[in-house]
Design a protein around this motif. Structure first.
Motif, PDB file in Angstrom:
ATOM      1  N   PRO A  91       0.829  -1.219   0.000  1.00  0.00           N
ATOM      2  CA  PRO A  91       0.000   0.000   0.000  1.00  0.00           C
ATOM      3  C   PRO A  91       0.857   1.260   0.000  1.00  0.00           C
ATOM      4  CG  PRO A  91      -0.821  -1.587   1.614  1.00  0.00           C
ATOM      5  CD  PRO A  91       0.492  -2.106   1.120  1.00  0.00           C
ATOM      6  N   GLN A  92       0.609   2.126  -0.956  1.00  0.00           N
ATOM      7  CA  GLN A  92       1.401   3.347  -1.074  1.00  0.00           C
ATOM      8  C   GLN A  92       1.215   4.273   0.124  1.00  0.00           C
ATOM      9  OE1 GLN A  92       3.715   4.160  -3.566  1.00  0.00           O
ATOM     10  NE2 GLN A  92       3.408   1.965  -3.917  1.00  0.00           N
ATOM     11  N   GLY A  93       0.072   4.156   0.768  1.00  0.00           N
ATOM     12  CA  GLY A  93      -0.194   4.998   1.926  1.00  0.00           C
ATOM     13  C   GLY A  93       0.789   4.758   3.053  1.00  0.00           C
ATOM     14  N   GLN A  94       1.241   3.508   3.197  1.00  0.00           N
ATOM     15  CA  GLN A  94       2.208   3.198   4.249  1.00  0.00           C
ATOM     16  C   GLN A  94       3.559   3.842   3.954  1.00  0.00           C
ATOM     17  OE1 GLN A  94       2.435  -0.920   5.321  1.00  0.00           O
ATOM     18  NE2 GLN A  94       0.219  -1.234   5.177  1.00  0.00           N
ATOM     19  N   LEU A  95       3.943   3.855   2.696  1.00  0.00           N
ATOM     20  CA  LEU A  95       5.209   4.491   2.313  1.00  0.00           C
ATOM     21  C   LEU A  95       5.131   6.000   2.535  1.00  0.00           C
ATOM     22  CD1 LEU A  95       5.904   2.548  -1.023  1.00  0.00           C
ATOM     23  CD2 LEU A  95       6.639   1.965   1.294  1.00  0.00           C
ATOM     24  N   GLU A  96       3.998   6.576   2.170  1.00  0.00           N
ATOM     25  CA  GLU A  96       3.821   8.011   2.362  1.00  0.00           C
ATOM     26  C   GLU A  96       3.809   8.354   3.845  1.00  0.00           C
ATOM     27  OE1 GLU A  96       0.241   8.866   0.292  1.00  0.00           O
ATOM     28  OE2 GLU A  96       1.118   8.539  -1.702  1.00  0.00           O
ATOM     29  N   ALA A  97       3.215   7.478   4.665  1.00  0.00           N
ATOM     30  CA  ALA A  97       3.189   7.708   6.111  1.00  0.00           C
ATOM     31  C   ALA A  97       4.604   7.675   6.686  1.00  0.00           C
ATOM     32  CB  ALA A  97       2.317   6.656   6.790  1.00  0.00           C
ATOM     33  N   GLY A  98       5.409   6.732   6.200  1.00  0.00           N
ATOM     34  CA  GLY A  98       6.792   6.647   6.658  1.00  0.00           C
ATOM     35  C   GLY A  98       7.576   7.897   6.326  1.00  0.00           C
ATOM     36  N   ALA A 115       6.243  10.821   5.844  1.00  0.00           N
ATOM     37  CA  ALA A 115       5.664  11.908   6.624  1.00  0.00           C
ATOM     38  C   ALA A 115       6.217  11.942   8.046  1.00  0.00           C
ATOM     39  CB  ALA A 115       4.141  11.770   6.665  1.00  0.00           C
ATOM     40  N   PHE A 116       6.608  10.775   8.556  1.00  0.00           N
ATOM     41  CA  PHE A 116       7.195  10.695   9.894  1.00  0.00           C
ATOM     42  C   PHE A 116       8.678  11.055   9.894  1.00  0.00           C
ATOM     43  CE2 PHE A 116       3.454   8.223  11.227  1.00  0.00           C
ATOM     44  CZ  PHE A 116       3.256   8.766  12.495  1.00  0.00           C
ATOM     45  N   GLY A 117       9.190  11.422   8.735  1.00  0.00           N
ATOM     46  CA  GLY A 117      10.578  11.862   8.654  1.00  0.00           C
ATOM     47  C   GLY A 117      11.581  10.764   8.366  1.00  0.00           C
ATOM     48  N   MET A 118      11.098   9.593   7.953  1.00  0.00           N
ATOM     49  CA  MET A 118      12.022   8.502   7.623  1.00  0.00           C
ATOM     50  C   MET A 118      12.766   8.819   6.334  1.00  0.00           C
ATOM     51  SD  MET A 118      10.020   4.925   8.386  1.00  0.00           S
ATOM     52  CE  MET A 118       9.575   4.419  10.048  1.00  0.00           C
ATOM     53  N   SER A 119      14.025   8.444   6.297  1.00  0.00           N
ATOM     54  CA  SER A 119      14.810   8.593   5.067  1.00  0.00           C
ATOM     55  C   SER A 119      14.346   7.551   4.055  1.00  0.00           C
ATOM     56  CB  SER A 119      16.293   8.403   5.367  1.00  0.00           C
ATOM     57  OG  SER A 119      16.545   7.062   5.777  1.00  0.00           O
ATOM     58  N   ILE A 138      16.013   5.318   2.577  1.00  0.00           N
ATOM     59  CA  ILE A 138      16.615   4.021   2.895  1.00  0.00           C
ATOM     60  C   ILE A 138      15.857   3.342   4.034  1.00  0.00           C
ATOM     61  CG2 ILE A 138      18.675   2.871   3.791  1.00  0.00           C
ATOM     62  CD1 ILE A 138      20.361   4.923   2.323  1.00  0.00           C
ATOM     63  N   LYS A 139      15.471   4.131   5.045  1.00  0.00           N
ATOM     64  CA  LYS A 139      14.749   3.550   6.177  1.00  0.00           C
ATOM     65  C   LYS A 139      13.341   3.121   5.758  1.00  0.00           C
ATOM     66  CE  LYS A 139      15.624   4.966  10.260  1.00  0.00           C
ATOM     67  NZ  LYS A 139      15.751   5.745  11.536  1.00  0.00           N
ATOM     68  N   VAL A 140      12.699   3.895   4.893  1.00  0.00           N
ATOM     69  CA  VAL A 140      11.383   3.502   4.379  1.00  0.00           C
ATOM     70  C   VAL A 140      11.482   2.177   3.633  1.00  0.00           C
ATOM     71  CG1 VAL A 140       9.575   4.079   2.706  1.00  0.00           C
ATOM     72  CG2 VAL A 140      10.469   5.850   4.239  1.00  0.00           C
ATOM     73  N   PHE A 141      12.536   2.038   2.828  1.00  0.00           N
ATOM     74  CA  PHE A 141      12.725   0.790   2.087  1.00  0.00           C
ATOM     75  C   PHE A 141      12.990  -0.371   3.032  1.00  0.00           C
ATOM     76  CE2 PHE A 141      15.588  -2.326   0.164  1.00  0.00           C
ATOM     77  CZ  PHE A 141      14.857  -2.701  -0.957  1.00  0.00           C
ATOM     78  N   ARG A 142      13.861  -0.156   4.007  1.00  0.00           N
ATOM     79  CA  ARG A 142      14.279  -1.251   4.886  1.00  0.00           C
ATOM     80  C   ARG A 142      13.194  -1.683   5.860  1.00  0.00           C
ATOM     81  NH1 ARG A 142      16.805  -1.234   9.824  1.00  0.00           N
ATOM     82  NH2 ARG A 142      17.043   1.042   9.744  1.00  0.00           N
ATOM     83  N   ARG A 143      12.440  -0.725   6.392  1.00  0.00           N
ATOM     84  CA  ARG A 143      11.501  -1.038   7.466  1.00  0.00           C
ATOM     85  C   ARG A 143      10.059  -1.215   6.996  1.00  0.00           C
ATOM     86  NH1 ARG A 143      12.587   2.126  12.945  1.00  0.00           N
ATOM     87  NH2 ARG A 143      11.274   0.364  13.568  1.00  0.00           N
ATOM     88  N   ILE A 144       9.716  -0.648   5.850  1.00  0.00           N
ATOM     89  CA  ILE A 144       8.324  -0.730   5.387  1.00  0.00           C
ATOM     90  C   ILE A 144       8.199  -1.497   4.069  1.00  0.00           C
ATOM     91  CG2 ILE A 144       6.283   0.588   4.718  1.00  0.00           C
ATOM     92  CD1 ILE A 144       7.262   2.863   6.493  1.00  0.00           C
ATOM     93  N   LEU A 145       8.951  -1.034   3.062  1.00  0.00           N
ATOM     94  CA  LEU A 145       8.786  -1.605   1.731  1.00  0.00           C
ATOM     95  C   LEU A 145       9.330  -3.027   1.625  1.00  0.00           C
ATOM     96  CD1 LEU A 145       7.946  -1.323  -1.211  1.00  0.00           C
ATOM     97  CD2 LEU A 145      10.139  -0.223  -1.673  1.00  0.00           C
ATOM     98  N   PHE A 146      10.584  -3.228   2.045  1.00  0.00           N
ATOM     99  CA  PHE A 146      11.223  -4.530   1.829  1.00  0.00           C
ATOM    100  C   PHE A 146      10.492  -5.687   2.508  1.00  0.00           C
ATOM    101  CE2 PHE A 146      14.347  -7.847   2.793  1.00  0.00           C
ATOM    102  CZ  PHE A 146      14.789  -8.126   1.522  1.00  0.00           C
TER     103      PHE A 146
END
Length: 229
Positions: free
Chosen positions: A123-130, A132-136, A138-146
């Protein structure tokens, strides 16, 4: 009990080489697959077109032709370039390196589509939320996307790994002493082709069976609701 006439250590040595090629090729394919998937989904036209050209070319050319092209043609290109740069010694590409590069590039193209589908399923909303919380990124990829991408991509990854494992047999064509080549030489000397080729089949069956069990556990890891089944 099969009479291997003292060739068992040789066959086992070839099995290790085959497994090394498979694992290193998988590592390269995973990197290329993720980069290719990100490229295909990129807004950058160059990245998107490059990924499309890569997957189209690799999936259109037979695996054996790519193996021969990289091993023989690659050596010619490398040495021609080295000569133009003033390097006179002959540079030889090892069959091992050529095998890993070829198989890695082939399955990197297939995994590109596997990972692309996995990314689109997140879900793209989760990536956008990450973000929005100030994640870089790389961190969005590692903790949410991957983690979520792997959940959707693992069935396809499992199938590609099993095919990749069998594709390693092609490296015997370019002279690498892998499992198939070792068995072929033993069969020629002993005149027992059925015995040694059957043994090769059994060893590949063991490899694929263990791989299936391990990947099933990995699939359960990325699918919490399936744990305990």
């Amino acid at each position: 009990m099969f009479n291997l006439e003292g060739y068992l250590p040789t066959i086992l040595e070839g099995s290790i080489i085959t497994l090394q090629i498979a694992l290193l090729s998988l590592a390269l394919a995973l990197v290329l697959g993720i980069l290719g998937a990100l490229g295909k989904l990129s807004r950058n036209v160059i990245a998107r077109k490059s990924a499309e050209i890569y997957t189209t070319l690799i999936r259109s050319v037979p695996d054996l032709i790519l193996m021969l092209l990289i091993y023989f043609g690659g050596q010619v290109l490398v040495n021609d370039l080295a000569y133009k740069l003033g390097y006179d010694d002959y540079i030889e590409i090892s069959p091992f390196a050529a095998g890993v590069i070829t198989i890695g590039f082939i399955f990197g193209a297939y995994l590109t589509e596997t990972f692309r589908g996995g990314i689109l399923a997140v879900p793209q909303g989760q990536l956008e939320a990450g973000r929005a919380f100030g994640m870089s990124p790389i961190k969005v990829f590692r903790r949410i996307l991957f983690p979520q991408m792997m959940r959707h991509a693992l069935p396809g990854l499992t199938n590609n790994w099993l095919v990749l494992l069998k594709t390693t047999a092609l490296v015997s064509i370019i002279g690498l002493d892998d499992l198939v080549r070792k068995a072929n030489m033993a069969a020629g000397v002993t005149q027992k082709p059925f015995t040694f080729y059957l043994l090769v089949g059994v060893i590949f069956l063991v490899f694929t069976s263990i791989s299936t069990l391990l990947l099933k556990r990995l699939e359960n890891h990325y699918n919490p609701e399936r744990r305990g089944h």
